[in-house]
Design a protein around this motif. Sequence first.
Motif, PDB file in Angstrom:
ATOM      1  N   SER A 129      50.899  -2.138  50.410  1.00 22.90           N
ATOM      2  CA  SER A 129      50.792  -0.991  51.313  1.00 22.90           C
ATOM      3  C   SER A 129      49.384  -0.932  51.893  1.00 22.90           C
ATOM      4  O   SER A 129      48.459  -1.606  51.413  1.00 22.90           O
ATOM      5  N   ALA A 130      49.205  -0.121  52.913  1.00 24.17           N
ATOM      6  CA  ALA A 130      47.878   0.047  53.513  1.00 24.17           C
ATOM      7  C   ALA A 130      46.912   0.600  52.459  1.00 24.17           C
ATOM      8  O   ALA A 130      47.280   1.450  51.646  1.00 24.17           O
ATOM      9  N   HIS A 131      45.686   0.105  52.465  1.00 28.52           N
ATOM     10  CA  HIS A 131      44.739   0.531  51.440  1.00 28.52           C
ATOM     11  C   HIS A 131      43.313   0.351  51.935  1.00 28.52           C
ATOM     12  O   HIS A 131      43.070  -0.270  52.976  1.00 28.52           O
ATOM     13  N   ARG A 132      42.365   0.888  51.151  1.00 31.75           N
ATOM     14  CA  ARG A 132      40.949   0.814  51.498  1.00 31.75           C
ATOM     15  C   ARG A 132      40.176   0.128  50.377  1.00 31.75           C
ATOM     16  O   ARG A 132      40.589   0.134  49.218  1.00 31.75           O
ATOM     17  N   LEU A 133      39.022  -0.438  50.761  1.00 36.89           N
ATOM     18  CA  LEU A 133      38.123  -1.064  49.798  1.00 36.89           C
ATOM     19  C   LEU A 133      36.701  -0.726  50.194  1.00 36.89           C
ATOM     20  O   LEU A 133      36.313  -0.879  51.355  1.00 36.89           O
ATOM     21  N   HIS A 134      35.916  -0.282  49.204  1.00 38.90           N
ATOM     22  CA  HIS A 134      34.555   0.183  49.497  1.00 38.90           C
ATOM     23  C   HIS A 134      33.735   0.074  48.218  1.00 38.90           C
ATOM     24  O   HIS A 134      34.181   0.512  47.154  1.00 38.90           O
ATOM     25  N   GLY A 135      32.554  -0.506  48.300  1.00 38.12           N
ATOM     26  CA  GLY A 135      31.734  -0.585  47.098  1.00 38.12           C
ATOM     27  C   GLY A 135      30.448  -1.364  47.295  1.00 38.12           C
ATOM     28  O   GLY A 135      30.075  -1.731  48.412  1.00 38.12           O
ATOM     29  N   LEU A 136      29.777  -1.611  46.184  1.00 35.93           N
ATOM     30  CA  LEU A 136      28.521  -2.348  46.161  1.00 35.93           C
ATOM     31  C   LEU A 136      28.697  -3.618  45.336  1.00 35.93           C
ATOM     32  O   LEU A 136      29.362  -3.605  44.309  1.00 35.93           O
ATOM     33  N   GLN A 137      28.069  -4.692  45.801  1.00 35.19           N
ATOM     34  CA  GLN A 137      28.005  -5.914  45.012  1.00 35.19           C
ATOM     35  C   GLN A 137      26.554  -6.355  44.945  1.00 35.19           C
ATOM     36  O   GLN A 137      25.871  -6.469  45.968  1.00 35.19           O
ATOM     37  N   LEU A 138      26.101  -6.557  43.710  1.00 36.21           N
ATOM     38  CA  LEU A 138      24.695  -6.851  43.468  1.00 36.21           C
ATOM     39  C   LEU A 138      24.578  -8.082  42.578  1.00 36.21           C
ATOM     40  O   LEU A 138      25.481  -8.372  41.786  1.00 36.21           O
ATOM     41  N   TRP A 139      23.452  -8.772  42.698  1.00 39.08           N
ATOM     42  CA  TRP A 139      23.140  -9.877  41.799  1.00 39.08           C
ATOM     43  C   TRP A 139      21.843  -9.588  41.075  1.00 39.08           C
ATOM     44  O   TRP A 139      20.849  -9.165  41.676  1.00 39.08           O
ATOM     45  N   LEU A 140      21.863  -9.833  39.776  1.00 38.48           N
ATOM     46  CA  LEU A 140      20.664  -9.747  38.934  1.00 38.48           C
ATOM     47  C   LEU A 140      20.158 -11.157  38.670  1.00 38.48           C
ATOM     48  O   LEU A 140      20.905 -11.995  38.152  1.00 38.48           O
TER      49      LEU A 140
END
Length: 304
Positions: A129-140
């Motif tokens: 179904s229709a959906h959303r994606l939102h966030g942060l991706q970080l590298w240490l």
Amino acid sequence: MSNLSSQCEHECDFVEACDAVELMIEPRERDLGGFSVRRVLPSAKRKMVGPWVFFDHMGPASFPAGEGLNVRPHPHIGIATVTYLFSGEILHRDSLGSLQAIRPGDINLMVAGHGIVHSERERPQITASAHRLHGLQLWLALPEHLEEMAPAFYHYTDDEVPALTVNGVPVRVMMGTAYGATSPVKTFAETLYVEAHLLKGQVLALPDAEERAVYVARGGLKARETVIPEFAMACFDSRAGLEVEATTDTRIAIIGGERFERRYIDWNFVSSRPERIQQAREDWREGRFPKVPGDDKESIPLPD
């Protein structure tokens, strides 16, 4: 997540700020085919903040039914990846055999060490179904003596992350110690990662750290008379007692930690030694990295 561009440093607008704000980075939005990314670190004028060597704000992206995030297997060395979602879900698979759905509030920590391969896709139940994606991706970046450690995978659910209220502001201590709380998320050097939600007019003191920065994921801030707009990262000096004030309802991420020596970055490879990166490139080209169980039929080729 893979660095989907062969260019690690994104172009940014830099604002010369005064007083405790050493630098303000305003990343430019980049379309990566179906969703946008704002890459804050590394940038031309600031490569790292503490051990943090990579900071991407992805989305918010809206996908119609039948479409979604579909990042094929790709390699990493020399880092630990940190994925944190505001909305949506990502299905993580890696060459250790890990299979984990990442949901909002969770912290997903994958230690690449001497080499790991992973993919990031979405479950059929999500893409149906229709959906959303939102966030942060970080590298240490890993400390030099741990860059070649054995790969590992850790996952922490939303309810494992310390949540508290500081001067009326809801705060989550994602990694490290701040405001009297210590996160259970594994670290490899002095590391700071805090999330906060401020209402207009609320004030929050910044945790102490040798290096630190504040990213405005939504809303706006000011530090004394310096305005920090939405999607900007303000890099602060280490003096104690600094505060930020919300100019509207605002969501922020505070990152930092101990200062690191220079790291070299090429595609998804990070190391203190450029020759190690060249070796990783050759290993990926020649198929010497491990496969991802359950997702071994395709991969992202090495960029030129």
